[in-house]
Design an enzyme around this catalytic site. Structure first.
Site, mmCIF file in Angstrom:
data_model
loop_
_atom_site.group_PDB
_atom_site.id
_atom_site.type_symbol
_atom_site.label_atom_id
_atom_site.label_comp_id
_atom_site.label_asym_id
_atom_site.label_seq_id
_atom_site.Cartn_x
_atom_site.Cartn_y
_atom_site.Cartn_z
ATOM 1 N N PRO A 9 0.784 -1.228 0.000
ATOM 2 C CA PRO A 9 0.000 0.000 0.000
ATOM 3 C C PRO A 9 0.819 1.282 0.000
ATOM 4 C CG PRO A 9 -0.122 -1.116 2.131
ATOM 5 C CD PRO A 9 0.519 -2.065 1.178
ATOM 6 N N ASN A 10 0.324 2.226 -0.764
ATOM 7 C CA ASN A 10 0.847 3.596 -0.876
ATOM 8 C C ASN A 10 2.141 3.699 -1.674
ATOM 9 O OD1 ASN A 10 -1.263 4.797 0.739
ATOM 10 N ND2 ASN A 10 -0.325 3.769 2.480
ATOM 11 N N ARG A 17 4.969 10.914 -2.741
ATOM 12 C CA ARG A 17 4.654 10.668 -1.334
ATOM 13 C C ARG A 17 5.860 10.984 -0.450
ATOM 14 N NH1 ARG A 17 4.682 4.602 1.266
ATOM 15 N NH2 ARG A 17 3.870 5.206 3.297
ATOM 16 N N TYR A 22 10.968 9.105 1.038
ATOM 17 C CA TYR A 22 10.925 8.066 -0.004
ATOM 18 C C TYR A 22 11.537 8.487 -1.343
ATOM 19 C CZ TYR A 22 7.780 5.927 3.402
ATOM 20 O OH TYR A 22 7.256 5.382 4.548
ATOM 21 N N ASN A 71 8.094 -5.408 -0.563
ATOM 22 C CA ASN A 71 7.919 -4.260 0.327
ATOM 23 C C ASN A 71 6.430 -4.187 0.624
ATOM 24 O OD1 ASN A 71 7.748 -1.887 1.711
ATOM 25 N ND2 ASN A 71 8.946 -0.675 0.256
ATOM 26 N N ALA A 74 2.964 -0.625 5.020
ATOM 27 C CA ALA A 74 2.475 -0.670 6.404
ATOM 28 C C ALA A 74 1.931 -2.050 6.781
ATOM 29 C CB ALA A 74 1.404 0.399 6.607
ATOM 30 N N HIS A 77 3.805 -4.301 9.238
ATOM 31 C CA HIS A 77 3.708 -4.166 10.692
ATOM 32 C C HIS A 77 2.386 -4.675 11.254
ATOM 33 C CE1 HIS A 77 6.967 -1.614 9.478
ATOM 34 N NE2 HIS A 77 6.164 -0.726 8.924
ATOM 35 N N ASP A 84 1.699 -15.409 7.045
ATOM 36 C CA ASP A 84 1.306 -16.814 6.839
ATOM 37 C C ASP A 84 1.461 -17.223 5.378
ATOM 38 O OD1 ASP A 84 0.711 -17.326 9.460
ATOM 39 O OD2 ASP A 84 -1.466 -17.282 9.215
ATOM 40 N N GLU A 95 12.432 -9.289 2.456
ATOM 41 C CA GLU A 95 11.693 -8.096 2.905
ATOM 42 C C GLU A 95 12.550 -6.869 2.638
ATOM 43 O OE1 GLU A 95 10.557 -8.172 7.074
ATOM 44 O OE2 GLU A 95 10.347 -6.002 7.124
ATOM 45 N N HIS A 97 12.671 -2.414 2.608
ATOM 46 C CA HIS A 97 12.079 -1.115 2.911
ATOM 47 C C HIS A 97 12.983 -0.033 2.361
ATOM 48 C CE1 HIS A 97 9.066 -2.921 5.439
ATOM 49 N NE2 HIS A 97 10.028 -3.667 5.958
ATOM 50 N N ILE A 98 12.363 1.013 1.879
ATOM 51 C CA ILE A 98 13.104 2.157 1.352
ATOM 52 C C ILE A 98 13.762 2.909 2.513
ATOM 53 C CG2 ILE A 98 12.834 4.367 0.147
ATOM 54 C CD1 ILE A 98 10.335 2.927 -1.238
ATOM 55 N N SER A 99 12.978 3.126 3.556
ATOM 56 C CA SER A 99 13.484 3.846 4.726
ATOM 57 C C SER A 99 14.028 2.849 5.750
ATOM 58 C CB SER A 99 12.349 4.661 5.354
ATOM 59 O OG SER A 99 11.322 3.799 5.822
ATOM 60 N N ARG A 104 12.733 4.804 12.812
ATOM 61 C CA ARG A 104 11.473 5.564 12.770
ATOM 62 C C ARG A 104 10.582 5.176 13.957
ATOM 63 N NH1 ARG A 104 9.130 5.226 6.864
ATOM 64 N NH2 ARG A 104 7.866 6.959 7.675
ATOM 65 N N ARG A 108 6.845 0.771 13.619
ATOM 66 C CA ARG A 108 7.504 0.252 12.406
ATOM 67 C C ARG A 108 8.616 -0.741 12.728
ATOM 68 N NH1 ARG A 108 5.330 3.765 8.434
ATOM 69 N NH2 ARG A 108 4.973 5.816 9.324
HETATM 70 C C1 DQA Z 1 8.102 1.303 4.038
HETATM 71 C C2 DQA Z 1 8.113 1.538 5.551
HETATM 72 C C3 DQA Z 1 6.742 1.304 6.142
HETATM 73 O O1 DQA Z 1 6.775 1.504 7.547
HETATM 74 C C4 DQA Z 1 5.736 2.254 5.547
HETATM 75 O O2 DQA Z 1 4.452 1.995 6.047
HETATM 76 C C5 DQA Z 1 5.742 2.214 4.043
HETATM 77 C C6 DQA Z 1 7.031 2.162 3.360
HETATM 78 C C7 DQA Z 1 9.452 1.634 3.375
HETATM 79 O O3 DQA Z 1 9.672 1.188 2.262
HETATM 80 O O4 DQA Z 1 10.275 2.331 3.970
HETATM 81 O O5 DQA Z 1 4.715 2.325 3.415
HETATM 82 O O6 DQA Z 1 7.820 -0.058 3.800
#
Ligand code: DQA
Length: 137
Positions: A9-10, A17, A22, A71, A74, A77, A84, A95, A97-99, A104, A108
């Site tokens: 998502p997002n 964003r 990001y 990725n 959210a 978390h 599963d 897994e 993550h960009i950040s 943070r 997270r």
């Molecule tokens: C994220 C980190 C997550 O906590 C956040 O909800 C995202 C992006 C990242 O790529 O840093 O949507 O997965």
């Protein structure tokens, strides 16, 4: 080698964003560059804001692809169901993550993906995806 990059998502809003966190690049721009650089790899990309669609995609490719770079945004978390699904498939999942999620907010720091993932890469911007890809090659 067949690799799927799966964004949750997002992440369709990348480039617009919260650019301070990001970055300014859209994922499509980044993905075009990645495909050119890794022309020998069959790279696929799927993004969804819907938890069930992410799970369906994991099921769809999880017995035939060589790797999945996930990725989950959210959902990382919160989603026991995605955790599963990863447990239930054969394809290894990394897994990403960009950040740096561990630098943070505390919510997270929890991941339902990590216990079932081959590894975790976080905090390198979009390069996190490339590092994950390198690890599969
Ligand atoms: C994220 C980190 C997550 O906590 C956040 O909800 C995202 C992006 C990242 O790529 O840093 O949507 O997965």
């Amino acid at each position: 080698m067949k690799i799927l990059i799966l964004n949750g998502p997002n992440l369709n809003l990348l480039g617009r964003r919260e650019p301070a966190i990001y970055g300014n690049l859209t994922f499509d721009q980044f993905f075009e560059g990645l495909k050119k650089k890794y022309a020998d790899v069959a790279l696929y990309y799927f993004q969804s804001n819907v938890e069930g669609e992410i799970i369906n995609k994991l099921h769809e490719v999880g017995f035939s692809f060589d790797g999945i770079i996930l990725n989950a945004g959210a959902y990382t978390h919160t989603s026991i169901a995605i955790g599963d699904a990863i447990k239930g498939i054969e394809t290894p999942v990394i897994e990403v993550h960009i950040s740096n999620v561990y630098a943070r907010e505390e919510f997270r720091h929890v991941s339902y993906i990590a216990p079932n993932a081959k590894g975790i890469i976080a905090g390198f911007g979009l390069q996190s995806y490339e590092l994950a890809l390198e690890s599969f090659i």
